[in-house]
Design an enzyme around this catalytic site. Structure first.
Site, PDB file in Angstrom:
ATOM      1  N   TRP A  61       0.833  -1.195   0.000  1.00 44.55           N
ATOM      2  CA  TRP A  61       0.000   0.000   0.000  1.00 44.55           C
ATOM      3  C   TRP A  61       0.869   1.245   0.000  1.00 44.55           C
ATOM      4  O   TRP A  61       2.076   1.182   0.218  1.00 44.55           O
ATOM      5  CB  TRP A  61      -1.025  -0.005   1.141  1.00 44.55           C
ATOM      6  N   ASN A  62       0.224   2.390  -0.304  1.00 43.11           N
ATOM      7  CA  ASN A  62       0.939   3.648  -0.471  1.00 43.11           C
ATOM      8  C   ASN A  62       0.175   4.786   0.185  1.00 43.11           C
ATOM      9  O   ASN A  62      -1.052   4.740   0.315  1.00 43.11           O
ATOM     10  CB  ASN A  62       1.075   4.009  -1.958  1.00 43.11           C
ATOM     11  N   HIS A  69      -7.051  19.326  -7.664  1.00 42.62           N
ATOM     12  CA  HIS A  69      -7.295  19.651  -9.069  1.00 42.62           C
ATOM     13  C   HIS A  69      -6.153  19.141  -9.949  1.00 42.62           C
ATOM     14  O   HIS A  69      -5.608  19.860 -10.784  1.00 42.62           O
ATOM     15  CB  HIS A  69      -7.501  21.163  -9.223  1.00 42.62           C
ATOM     16  N   HIS A  73     -10.394  15.698 -13.001  1.00 37.15           N
ATOM     17  CA  HIS A  73     -10.918  16.081 -11.695  1.00 37.15           C
ATOM     18  C   HIS A  73     -12.229  16.841 -11.793  1.00 37.15           C
ATOM     19  O   HIS A  73     -12.625  17.302 -12.850  1.00 37.15           O
ATOM     20  CB  HIS A  73      -9.880  16.877 -10.892  1.00 37.15           C
ATOM     21  N   ASP A  75     -14.584  19.971 -10.360  1.00 38.51           N
ATOM     22  CA  ASP A  75     -14.606  21.285  -9.717  1.00 38.51           C
ATOM     23  C   ASP A  75     -15.938  21.479  -9.012  1.00 38.51           C
ATOM     24  O   ASP A  75     -16.998  21.462  -9.650  1.00 38.51           O
ATOM     25  CB  ASP A  75     -14.459  22.406 -10.743  1.00 38.51           C
ATOM     26  N   HIS A  79     -14.915  26.093  -5.217  1.00 39.67           N
ATOM     27  CA  HIS A  79     -13.580  26.306  -5.781  1.00 39.67           C
ATOM     28  C   HIS A  79     -13.357  27.761  -6.177  1.00 39.67           C
ATOM     29  O   HIS A  79     -12.216  28.224  -6.195  1.00 39.67           O
ATOM     30  CB  HIS A  79     -13.409  25.389  -7.003  1.00 39.67           C
ATOM     31  N   HIS A 207     -15.021  29.416 -14.762  1.00 38.09           N
ATOM     32  CA  HIS A 207     -14.996  29.270 -13.319  1.00 38.09           C
ATOM     33  C   HIS A 207     -15.920  30.300 -12.660  1.00 38.09           C
ATOM     34  O   HIS A 207     -16.716  29.955 -11.774  1.00 38.09           O
ATOM     35  CB  HIS A 207     -13.572  29.444 -12.786  1.00 38.09           C
TER      36      HIS A 207
END
Length: 257
Positions: A61-62, A69, A73, A75, A79, A207
């Protein structure tokens, strides 16, 4: 047969194809670069915890290090300053994460002009051919930019004047936000706005207007060329990060064959 069982069977027998619209997430995933003095996100990185060794003999695992973002992804409205009191990514209604989608294909135009902008007339002409934009659905804007996603410099396409990537005009962004019933805008570029949108009035209109209207964004999509102009259904479930402005997301499209 129930509706849900019919859906599963249709996927299994190929009557419905599941198409992945997500770019793989790795340390090579292109990320947005803002000029000083603005802060920037970090590249995606895995940090190994254990891999079948003394740190953990039977498991791998990590830890993951990434920005909200980064890569493909989602938004959320919060944001942007125009929706500073709006939904964070954990507050997006689950029913909104499964929605119809249409594809507006302007790859040829963007191939000739990296600064190509979608205009209101482009969308209205599309509607005359394909019908109205979907109520509560996604407008997916194809520019062919996903072919550059393996190269950070080619993807951002910046010179001394700034980045040059296709996007949406100020007037069209406002119109999509205020006068159409779409849920949100999906693009193949690093963000929903054009590369030159820092110089628009207002700056970054997708945006500003779309998130300000409580709508959503999807970025760094791929395989939009495999979708029909209309008729697809998109699943776009982000991580429900409390207080988060966005999240990496696995975007899937369902297409009848």
């Amino acid at each position: 047969m129930s509706v849900l069982r019919s859906l599963v069977q249709s996927v299994r027998d190929g009557a419905i194809e599941v198409i992945d619209l997500t770019a793989p997430l790795s340390s090579r995933t292109p990320i947005l670069r803002l000029p000083e003095p603005f802060g920037n996100t970090i590249p995606f990185r895995l940090e190994e915890i254990s891999r079948y060794d003394d740190r953990g003999p039977a498991w791998y695992w990590n830890d993951i290090h990434t920005g909200e973002h980064t890569g493909t992804h989602f938004d959320a409205p919060v944001h942007w300053v125009t929706a500073r009191d709006g939904q964070d990514v954990s507050q997006v209604p689950p029913a909104s994460l499964l929605a119809p989608a249409v594809v507006l294909d302007f790859a040829a135009e963007a191939g000739k002009d990296a600064d190509f902008l979608l205009q209101i007339d482009h969308v209205k002409e599309w509607e005359r051919t394909h019908g109205p934009l979907p109520d509560g659905g996604w407008l997916l804007y194809r520019t062919g930019w996903d072919t550059r996603s393996g190269d950070q410099d080619a993807f951002l396409n910046a010179d001394e004047t700034g980045p040059h990537t296709p996007g949406v005009s100020v007037e069209c962004a406002r119109w999509l936000a205020e006068e159409t019933p779409i849920l949100g805008l999906g693009v193949e570029t690093v963000g929903t706005d054009a590369g030159a949108a820092h110089s628009f009035e207002p700056a970054f209109p997708c945006h500003s207007f779309l998130l300000g209207a409580g709508k959503y964004g999807l970025t760094q999509l791929r395989n939009l060329d495999r979708l029909p102009a209309s008729g697809a259904v998109v699943l776009a479930p982000p991580l429900p990060i409390v207080g988060g402005s966005g999240s990496p997301v696995r975007v899937l499209a369902l297409v009848e064959r």
